[in-house]
Motif scaffolding. Structure first.
Motif, short mmCIF file in Angstrom:
data_model
loop_
_atom_site.label_atom_id
_atom_site.label_comp_id
_atom_site.label_asym_id
_atom_site.label_seq_id
_atom_site.Cartn_x
_atom_site.Cartn_y
_atom_site.Cartn_z
N ILE A 337 0.79 -1.32 0.00
CA ILE A 337 0.08 -0.08 -0.20
C ILE A 337 0.81 1.39 0.11
N ASN A 338 0.60 2.19 -0.83
CA ASN A 338 1.13 3.36 -0.80
C ASN A 338 1.14 4.07 0.43
N ALA A 339 2.39 4.57 0.81
CA ALA A 339 2.27 5.11 2.07
C ALA A 339 1.65 6.52 2.12
N TYR A 340 1.90 7.13 0.84
CA TYR A 340 1.28 8.42 0.69
C TYR A 340 -0.12 8.44 0.21
N SER A 341 -0.69 7.32 0.06
CA SER A 341 -2.29 7.18 -0.53
C SER A 341 -3.11 8.06 0.50
N GLU A 342 -4.12 8.59 0.07
CA GLU A 342 -5.13 9.12 1.01
C GLU A 342 -6.15 8.46 1.19
N VAL A 343 -6.32 6.92 0.87
CA VAL A 343 -6.95 6.15 1.00
C VAL A 343 -6.62 4.77 1.29
N LYS A 344 -5.66 4.83 2.45
CA LYS A 344 -5.15 3.50 2.56
C LYS A 344 -5.88 2.74 3.30
N ASP A 345 -7.04 3.01 4.28
CA ASP A 345 -8.02 2.17 4.71
C ASP A 345 -8.93 1.20 3.75
N VAL A 346 -9.16 2.30 2.64
CA VAL A 346 -10.03 1.57 1.67
C VAL A 346 -9.22 0.58 0.70
N ALA A 347 -8.03 1.20 0.44
CA ALA A 347 -7.12 0.15 -0.26
C ALA A 347 -6.93 -1.33 0.14
N TRP A 348 -6.69 -1.15 1.73
CA TRP A 348 -6.71 -2.41 2.55
C TRP A 348 -8.03 -3.22 2.70
N ALA A 349 -9.20 -2.39 2.50
CA ALA A 349 -10.68 -3.19 2.50
C ALA A 349 -10.75 -3.75 1.29
N VAL A 350 -10.11 -3.52 0.02
CA VAL A 350 -10.09 -4.27 -1.13
C VAL A 350 -9.41 -5.72 -1.02
N LEU A 351 -8.29 -5.47 -0.14
CA LEU A 351 -7.34 -6.82 -0.07
C LEU A 351 -8.31 -7.63 0.76
N GLU A 352 -8.85 -7.08 1.89
CA GLU A 352 -9.42 -7.76 3.05
C GLU A 352 -10.83 -8.57 2.19
N TYR A 353 -11.75 -7.78 1.45
CA TYR A 353 -12.60 -8.41 0.63
C TYR A 353 -12.10 -9.60 -0.05
N MET A 354 -11.11 -9.40 -0.98
CA MET A 354 -10.78 -10.58 -1.78
C MET A 354 -10.19 -11.82 -0.98
N ALA A 355 -9.85 -11.64 0.24
CA ALA A 355 -9.63 -12.57 1.09
C ALA A 355 -10.84 -13.29 1.68
N GLY A 356 -11.86 -12.90 1.79
CA GLY A 356 -13.16 -13.39 2.12
C GLY A 356 -13.88 -14.19 1.31
N PRO A 357 -15.01 -15.08 1.73
CA PRO A 357 -15.60 -16.04 1.13
C PRO A 357 -15.93 -15.53 -0.46
N GLU A 358 -16.55 -14.20 -0.44
CA GLU A 358 -17.16 -14.09 -1.70
C GLU A 358 -15.92 -13.53 -2.72
N GLY A 359 -15.13 -13.00 -2.23
CA GLY A 359 -13.68 -12.57 -2.76
C GLY A 359 -12.73 -13.82 -3.32
N ARG A 360 -12.94 -14.90 -2.50
CA ARG A 360 -12.04 -16.05 -2.71
C ARG A 360 -12.57 -16.76 -4.02
N ILE A 361 -13.99 -16.68 -4.05
CA ILE A 361 -14.84 -17.19 -5.41
C ILE A 361 -14.37 -16.54 -6.56
#
Length: 487
Positions: A337-361
């Motif tokens: 994650i870009n340390a200077y991103s203004e949306v770091k939490d949201v970028a992480w939310a994408v990674l977190e979603y893709m690790a969840g049941p729906e994202g894995r499928i």
């Protein structure tokens, strides 16, 4: 007074806009279900990854973006995912440079090397607090992922351990008289005998090929020659194994393969694309590919081009027997994650979603109507499924296969994962401090020069001793002194 009033209004508007963006209870519109964005104003997250290019694969990636956005919206997180194209050139080289200079500025960025200097400069976000608070990511992390993250928390790659596994066409391997002996006792001599038979019978122009370097060969032969880790003890001190007698013997073997036309004499100029083409078209009989997904791609493409699958082969046996030792000092590739991103939490939310049941499928099975169809509550894989590969997390962890009909991974890919587990060896390595990195870079360049020249016969094997002297003078001795303090 007028100026102060304008400033006050601006501050109030800014505060309100921040509250809206954060999903605050007092000012959030009715369309906000969760805590990020709104249906009218989703938060934009930019994503850059090797071989994920909207220019060359715009249709499917457009569908993928929409599916991710819809899935996250259903959980109350409103994002506008934008997949970017990488700069032209070697991804591992040009992307870090473009990122440092500001030519590119993605929120989520996949690296395939050269990321450590960026982390040391503070350009990459420490992912530790995100992982600690996560549910999905934490659930699918393997032990080697956890170890690598503990040592280097700026890069994450939720995948099986990256082990290069040797494979051959199953029909060719079955035809060889030497194949049975190789499986029963995979010594270096028996590998050499198999390569000789491939060449002598005219089965292929080259017995073995690779993509410009020797890492794929090393995964087969390193341990057999005694190159068992990145850093080893020799004559009572810690040294890099590439400058040891064991490595000299290995390079002498590679030089023999090259001299006799068993190793592709064009390997230095091969890219991964031309290496794979040589393998699929039959001019080379033997390659190594990363266990799991890459072996799966090789197997499926070979079936498409030649109508036959692949056989997984063991590492050579000698001083030791294992594929390449697994380094957990850091991930060799992965998402940051870009340390200077203004949306770091949201970028992480994408990674977190893709690790969840729906994202894995979505990540592992692909797109409905293209890579699978829904029938009676089951995911029925289509003929186009083999062309799909995960755009985030290659791991099988977290994927519920009970409702999947079809072959997610080919038998060869599953065999490669089993082999990687069976012939696993941990590495010994350290992350060098910043002041030693330029020395190590120069040393690595020196090794590539000498090893390539020795293999190609431009230099005699005896020049390896000259290389060791130059290696130590270039920084090998200084780094060995440092290693003695940390190992």
């Amino acid at each position: 007074m007028k100026t102060k009033g304008v400033v006050l209004v601006l501050v109030m508007l800014l505060s309100a806009s921040m509250l809206f963006a954060a999903g605050g209870k007092e000012a959030a519109p009715a369309s906000v279900v969760g805590g990020i964005g709104t249906t009218e104003n989703p938060v934009t997250v930019t994503y850059l990854c090797k071989d994920v290019d909207p220019i060359t694969d715009g249709e499917q990636l457009g569908i993928l973006e929409k599916k991710i956005e819809e899935g996250m919206a259903a959980q109350g997180t409103y994002v506008d995912l934008v997949i970017l194209s990488a700069p032209t050139g070697s991804y591992a080289t040009v992307v870090p440079i473009a990122f440092r200079t500001g030519q590119i500025n993605p929120d989520l960025i996949y690296f395939q090397g050269n990321d450590q200097p960026l982390a040391q400069e503070g350009l990459l976000e420490d992912l530790t607090p995100y992982v600690e608070k996560s549910t999905n990511v934490k659930a699918i992390m393997a032990d080697h992922n956890k170890a690598a993250m503990a040592n280097y928390p700026y890069l994450m790659w939720l995948a099986p351990a990256r082990v290069q596994i040797p494979v051959m066409r199953s029909d060719w391997f079955a035809q060889l008289k030497s194949s049975k002996a190789l499986l029963e006792n995979p010594t270096v001599d028996n590998y050499y005998a198999m390569f000789k038979e491939i060449k002598d019978t005219g089965m292929a122009k080259w017995a073995i090929t690779t993509d410009g370097g020797i890492l794929k060969l090393d995964s087969v032969f390193n341990h057999a020659f005694g190159v068992t880790a990145t850093i080893v003890q020799e004559n009572g001190k810690w040294v890099y194994s590439v400058a040891t007698e064991a490595n000299k013997n290995k390079l002498a073997f590679y030089a023999k393969l090259y001299r006799e036309g068993l190793l592709d004499n064009e390997y230095v100029t091969k890219t991964w694309e031309t290496m794979e083409q040589a393998f699929y078209e039959g001019s080379a009989a033997f390659v190594s590919g990363t266990s799991g997904d890459v072996v799966n791609v090789y197997n499926n493409k070979m079936k498409d081009t030649q109508g036959v699958g692949l056989t997984v082969l063991p590492p050579a046996k000698g001083v030791s027997q294992a594929y390449q030792s697994i380094d957990v000092t850091k991930e060799s590739r992965g998402f940051a994650i870009n340390a200077y991103s203004e949306v770091k939490d949201v970028a992480w939310a994408v990674l977190e979603y893709m690790a969840g049941p729906e994202g894995r499928i979505l990540d592992k099975l692909g797109l409905e109507g293209i890579h699978y169809e829904m029938e009676d509550g089951k995911y029925v894989l289509t003929e186009r499924f083999p062309s799909w590969w995960a755009k985030f997390w290659p791991t099988m962890n977290g994927l519920d296969t009970s409702k999947v009909e079809g072959e997610i991974l080919s038998p060869a890919a599953l065999d490669s994962l089993d082999a990687a587990t069976e012939y696993f060896a941990p590495d010994t390595n350290v992350l060098l401090p910043e002041d030693l990195l330029p020395l190590k870079d120069a040393m690595d360049k020196l090794y590539r020069e000498y090893s390539t020249d020795i293999i190609r016969g431009v230099r005699p094997v005896s020049d390896f001793d000259e290389f060791v002297e130059k290696w130590n003078a270039a920084g090998g001795q200084k780094i060995s002194d440092y290693l003695a303090t940390v190992l």
